[in-house]
Write an enzyme that holds these catalytic residues in place. Sequence first.
Site, PDB file in Angstrom:
ATOM      1  N   LYS A  17       0.848  -1.192   0.000  1.00 50.46           N
ATOM      2  CA  LYS A  17       0.000   0.000   0.000  1.00 50.46           C
ATOM      3  C   LYS A  17       0.880   1.236   0.000  1.00 50.46           C
ATOM      4  O   LYS A  17       1.958   1.252   0.599  1.00 50.46           O
ATOM      5  CB  LYS A  17      -0.899   0.023   1.251  1.00 50.46           C
ATOM      6  CG  LYS A  17      -1.689   1.312   1.421  1.00 50.46           C
ATOM      7  CD  LYS A  17      -2.435   1.351   2.744  1.00 50.46           C
ATOM      8  CE  LYS A  17      -3.113   2.703   2.961  1.00 50.46           C
ATOM      9  NZ  LYS A  17      -3.836   2.789   4.246  1.00 50.46           N
TER      10      LYS A  17
ATOM     11  N   GLU B 182      -8.856  11.698  12.383  1.00 48.13           N
ATOM     12  CA  GLU B 182      -7.950  10.587  12.720  1.00 48.13           C
ATOM     13  C   GLU B 182      -7.023  10.959  13.870  1.00 48.13           C
ATOM     14  O   GLU B 182      -6.252  11.914  13.781  1.00 48.13           O
ATOM     15  CB  GLU B 182      -7.135  10.176  11.488  1.00 48.13           C
ATOM     16  CG  GLU B 182      -6.398   8.876  11.672  1.00 48.13           C
ATOM     17  CD  GLU B 182      -6.127   8.159  10.361  1.00 48.13           C
ATOM     18  OE1 GLU B 182      -5.539   7.069  10.395  1.00 48.13           O
ATOM     19  OE2 GLU B 182      -6.507   8.694   9.297  1.00 48.13           O
TER      20      GLU B 182
END
Length: 421
Positions: free
Chosen positions: A178, A223
């Site tokens: 990723k 976040e």
Amino acid sequence: MLGEVTPTAPRLRVRTVAVPDPGPLVALLPETDALAWVRGGDGMVAWGEVVRHKATSPAEAEEWWTTLVASSDEVSDLDVALPGSGLVAFGSFVFDPDNTSASSGLVVPRTVLGRRGGRAWLTEIGLEAGEQRPAPCAGPVPPAPRGVRFEGGSLTSDQWRAAVSRAVGTIAAGDLDKVVLARDLVATAESRLDPRWLVGRLGETYPRCWTYLVDGLVGSTPEMLVRLEAGLATSRVLAGTIQRTGDDQVDLALAAALSRSSKDLEEHEYAVASVAAALAPFCSALNVPENPYVLELPNVLHLASDVTAAVEPGVTALGLAAALHPSAAVCGTPTGTARDLIAALEHLDRERYAGPVGWTDASGAGEWGIALRCGILDETDPRRIRLFAGCGIVAGSDPEAEWAEAQAKLAPMIGALTTTR
């Protein structure tokens, strides 16, 4: 903005007292030297500057902060023993110190006003003996931005899509699992942008996010890199996103689809695993949810997991932030390979975008979010702000869908710049 390294930590006098509920915290921010960390009406606002430290990393900043705390004299009301009361520093850190012209650091304000759980406090730092400062009071509503125009960033839309395609090809070749690619957008107003307006609008529109203002970095992040309080660390991991439509029934179906999406679940799994691995050496117990939940925000839906850990004595929020950054949620997996690919494909200086932003107090408690959904005000032109958004790229990523996701993530800042009361 963040200045030079402070060679030695000064001895500071700190006084904290309980105060009546001050009302909306953001309304008390002055026009200059303002700092903010608010969520759902609670949090802290601050102003003035006693000392600042230009840091090379969160770990180095922790060393300086520990020395400063040890040399300070603090007096507090017994009933204001809350995280964030007393001596506190706000900070922000660059994403990649090897690929930026920006700097990281901590700033200790002169005055802090906080509220948490129905209790409020006022902290004054750097007081001389017998000194009194004026009580904070709300000023006029800051002006809304006018005539904002937007210009493309470092890459055109076609160039950015091509970068996503190259990243997918690199993943298919087996070089990494990723990578997170960011894009930027430049906004210019007719006159000086007032960050207090942006903080106010973001806080009102996104009350479930952490809205922040630190040295010209302003945004509202969903976040949490790490929150540490009373020995319990929490990290909110977000990875996997879909744009909302505004139709409740359609959005409900989208949330169900997101929770079953193999591409998004794969992206989320990498992010959670990287956080758990980073926390493990500091913990006596670690709880990693088996499955994510869907976090609903006004503009997007996210896959989210709250990882919790009981930390060992002596561990601090800044120390945990140093260990966790950069997580797979903003960099990729494996970290080193992903960071190199980011530098090769983005053609962008992220500066403090996607780095830790937040606060720490004298006890080592603190909250360090990830600087997302944000912009960085231009130091030389106060009318300009550079906005950022990023997307996690995995084997199943589609360039067109990733462009749409990045656009959705720019929406909070674009809305704050273009919405008037």
